[in-house]
Enzyme design. Structure first.
Site, PDB file in Angstrom:
ATOM      1  N   HIS A   1      45.439  36.748  41.294  1.00 37.73           N
ATOM      2  CA  HIS A   1      44.751  37.191  40.063  1.00 37.73           C
ATOM      3  C   HIS A   1      43.587  36.258  39.749  1.00 37.73           C
ATOM      4  O   HIS A   1      43.737  35.247  39.076  1.00 37.73           O
ATOM      5  CB  HIS A   1      45.740  37.217  38.900  1.00 37.73           C
ATOM      6  CG  HIS A   1      45.223  37.942  37.691  1.00 37.73           C
ATOM      7  ND1 HIS A   1      46.034  38.674  36.860  1.00 37.73           N
ATOM      8  CD2 HIS A   1      43.974  38.050  37.172  1.00 37.73           C
ATOM      9  CE1 HIS A   1      45.307  39.202  35.889  1.00 37.73           C
ATOM     10  NE2 HIS A   1      44.057  38.824  36.042  1.00 37.73           N
TER      11      HIS A   1
ATOM     12  N   ASP B   1      45.004  33.869  36.873  1.00 33.79           N
ATOM     13  CA  ASP B   1      44.095  34.628  36.003  1.00 33.79           C
ATOM     14  C   ASP B   1      42.819  33.805  35.757  1.00 33.79           C
ATOM     15  O   ASP B   1      42.322  33.730  34.629  1.00 33.79           O
ATOM     16  CB  ASP B   1      44.772  35.013  34.681  1.00 33.79           C
ATOM     17  CG  ASP B   1      43.939  36.026  33.879  1.00 33.79           C
ATOM     18  OD1 ASP B   1      42.927  36.524  34.404  1.00 33.79           O
ATOM     19  OD2 ASP B   1      44.311  36.293  32.718  1.00 33.79           O
TER      20      ASP B   1
ATOM     21  N   HIS C   1      39.198  36.134  38.861  1.00 32.31           N
ATOM     22  CA  HIS C   1      37.941  36.817  38.517  1.00 32.31           C
ATOM     23  C   HIS C   1      36.795  36.019  39.127  1.00 32.31           C
ATOM     24  O   HIS C   1      36.593  34.858  38.772  1.00 32.31           O
ATOM     25  CB  HIS C   1      37.778  36.908  37.002  1.00 32.31           C
ATOM     26  CG  HIS C   1      38.854  37.719  36.334  1.00 32.31           C
ATOM     27  ND1 HIS C   1      38.757  39.081  36.139  1.00 32.31           N
ATOM     28  CD2 HIS C   1      40.071  37.359  35.841  1.00 32.31           C
ATOM     29  CE1 HIS C   1      39.864  39.526  35.546  1.00 32.31           C
ATOM     30  NE2 HIS C   1      40.679  38.506  35.351  1.00 32.31           N
ATOM     31  N   LEU C   2      36.066  36.650  40.059  1.00 32.68           N
ATOM     32  CA  LEU C   2      34.973  35.933  40.733  1.00 32.68           C
ATOM     33  C   LEU C   2      33.608  36.218  40.110  1.00 32.68           C
ATOM     34  O   LEU C   2      32.635  35.533  40.423  1.00 32.68           O
ATOM     35  CB  LEU C   2      34.964  36.259  42.226  1.00 32.68           C
ATOM     36  CG  LEU C   2      36.130  35.676  43.031  1.00 32.68           C
ATOM     37  CD1 LEU C   2      36.065  36.138  44.485  1.00 32.68           C
ATOM     38  CD2 LEU C   2      36.159  34.156  42.964  1.00 32.68           C
ATOM     39  N   ARG C   3      33.503  37.213  39.266  1.00 31.31           N
ATOM     40  CA  ARG C   3      32.288  37.512  38.471  1.00 31.31           C
ATOM     41  C   ARG C   3      31.088  38.004  39.251  1.00 31.31           C
ATOM     42  O   ARG C   3      30.050  38.265  38.661  1.00 31.31           O
ATOM     43  CB  ARG C   3      31.870  36.289  37.639  1.00 31.31           C
ATOM     44  CG  ARG C   3      32.940  35.708  36.739  1.00 31.31           C
ATOM     45  CD  ARG C   3      33.464  36.695  35.740  1.00 31.31           C
ATOM     46  NE  ARG C   3      34.334  36.050  34.747  1.00 31.31           N
ATOM     47  CZ  ARG C   3      35.265  36.702  34.050  1.00 31.31           C
ATOM     48  NH1 ARG C   3      35.458  37.999  34.241  1.00 31.31           N
ATOM     49  NH2 ARG C   3      36.003  36.061  33.153  1.00 31.31           N
TER      50      ARG C   3
HETATM   51 ZN   LIG Z   1      44.307  40.516  32.274  1.00 27.50          ZN
END
Ligand SMILES: [Zn+2]
Length: 425
Positions: free
Chosen positions: A60, A305, A62-64
């Site tokens: 999980h 996350d 986020h690499l953006r």
């Molecule tokens: Zn989430």
């Protein structure tokens, strides 16, 4: 090209292995595990006092990129992963544009290939644009390489659509990863609803907003047989539903983040926006329940996350600030210090939570040091102390609530496909 790890402790739950052994890597593959005599022509790592585990997997992240390159890129996120001991990461589709097409999936894979550090496994959007109205082209995205489908950040509110989604993804044997939040019940709250939100004068989000969708997903998984993975569980009631669902044969799995097993809403006392995330930090009893779930098998994975934000989005009021904290470079030390050294879980269980189980859930051929497997290896110094310092992060962002924490145990070397991609100084 041969690389020998000599004299380490190998922990590999995929083979029920925990003991002293040497490990030989040849041409990117685990060649042999056992007693291996040194050879002068091989590159040798003295692993005495260290633990070798199958490469850690953070499912999980986020690499953006594309669209949020000011916060993180595939390059910087991969560097952060390698430095944190992760050999594989799965990236969420809430980029700009959203990854809801095979073209974007291929773009991410191509950028990751150019970066050439860790394995990047894209997660595709569950619905078109993650708008929650019609299912995305999951089949063609799956052919392009997605390992799961999720509308993380903008979770599906329509139960009928969720049911259809769980029926549909069975065709591809991938899970739906759900950020469980009922938007009406959450009512725009910016922290956990309770004594602390009252004291701070901040609008709280009801814990039932999470529980309701967890219960829904467990029920729909039972009805459809589709696999659902509950992202970042934070409320104790949610774990009760997951536990019960598993007992009744629901195809449900779940993850817990390091911040949800080591912080509570009381840590928000000075309105520090680095403590703002969704789901929010809960109460002492919830942290205790997460620890229990990590220990007893109810929780399947630890995932960070990792949610980078620029200081612009965090240097504002608590209500206005963006949700999320980064985690790739703090997950492993937190897990070692807070879970293993405290005796909550064993080393074997840690490796299960952070390598073997996420690999199984995403059907990756990773998470094992069996002979013939890809040589993705995380090397741990369980006793080396470190102080979390956001100024030293490889990540582009600094939104981390653990700055200054002293922790025992870190990843000292990260090996991907037999190649050392990170080694601590
Ligand atoms: Zn989430």
């Amino acid at each position: 090209m041969k690389l020998l790890f000599h004299g380490g402790r190998i922990v590999d739950p995929s083979q029920g292995l925990d003991g002293r052994a040497d490990l030989l890597v040849e041409d990117g593959i685990v060649k042999r595990v056992g007693g291996i005599a040194r050879n002068k022509s091989w590159q040798t790592v003295d692993a005495s006092g260290l633990v070798l585990a199958p490469g850690f997997v953070d499912m999980h992240v986020h690499l953006r990129e594309p669209g949020g390159e000011g916060k993180e890129t595939i390059q910087t996120g991969s560097e952060a992963a390698a430095a944190g001991g992760f050999t594989s990461i799965a990236c969420m589709p809430n980029t700009n544009p959203v990854n809801d097409s095979p073209a974007l999936t291929r773009y991410i894979l191509e950028r990751a290939r150019q970066t050439n550090l860790v394995n990047v496994f894209p997660i595709g959007a569950l619905t078109r644009g993650s708008q929650g109205e019609e299912l995305a082209e999951i089949g063609v995205m799956h052919r392009a390489g997605i390992v799961a489908a999720s509308d993380d950040g903008n979770p599906i509110q329509n139960h009928q659509l969720m049911r259809r989604a769980l029926e549909y993804i069975k065709l591809f044997d991938i899970p739906v990863i759900d950020h469980c939040e009922d938007r009406l019940l959450a009512a725009g709250g910016c922290m956990n609803e309770g004594a602390m939100s009252t004291r701070l004068g901040l609008r709280g989000a009801s814990r039932t907003a999470e529980e309701l969708h967890v219960a829904r997903d467990v029920m729909l998984s039972r009805v459809t047989g589709g696999r659902v993975h509950i992202a970042h569980v934070s409320a104790r009631e949610s774990l009760d539903w997951i536990r019960q669902g598993k007992r009744h044969g629901a195809a449900v799995t779940c993850e817990v983040t390091p911040h949800h097993f080591s912080l509570t809403d009381r840590d928000i006392a000075d309105y520090d926006t680095n403590f703002k995330m969704s789901p929010p930090l809960r109460e002492h009893e919830d942290v205790q329940a997460m620890l229990q779930g990590l220990a007893d098998g109810t929780v399947d994975c630890i995932a960070s996350d990792h949610a980078p934000h620029t200081s612009l989005e965090k240097d504002t009021t608590f209500e206005e600030a963006a949700n999320g904290v980064i985690g790739l470079e703090t997950s492993v030390p937190l897990a070692l210090d807070r879970l293993v050294h405290t005796g909550v879980i064993s080393f074997t269980r840690l490796v299960e939570l952070i390598s073997w189980n996420p690999s199984k859930i995403l059907r990756l051929d990773r998470g094992t040091l069996r002979e013939g497997a890809v040589a993705d290896i995380t090397v741990i110094d369980p006793n080396r102390e470190s102080t979390i310092d956001v100024r030293c992060f490889k990540s582009k962002s600094r939104n981390c609530p653990f700055h200054g924490w002293k922790l025992r145990g870190i990843a000292v070397m990260t090996v991907v496909g037999g190649r050392v991609v990170y080694r601590v100084a």
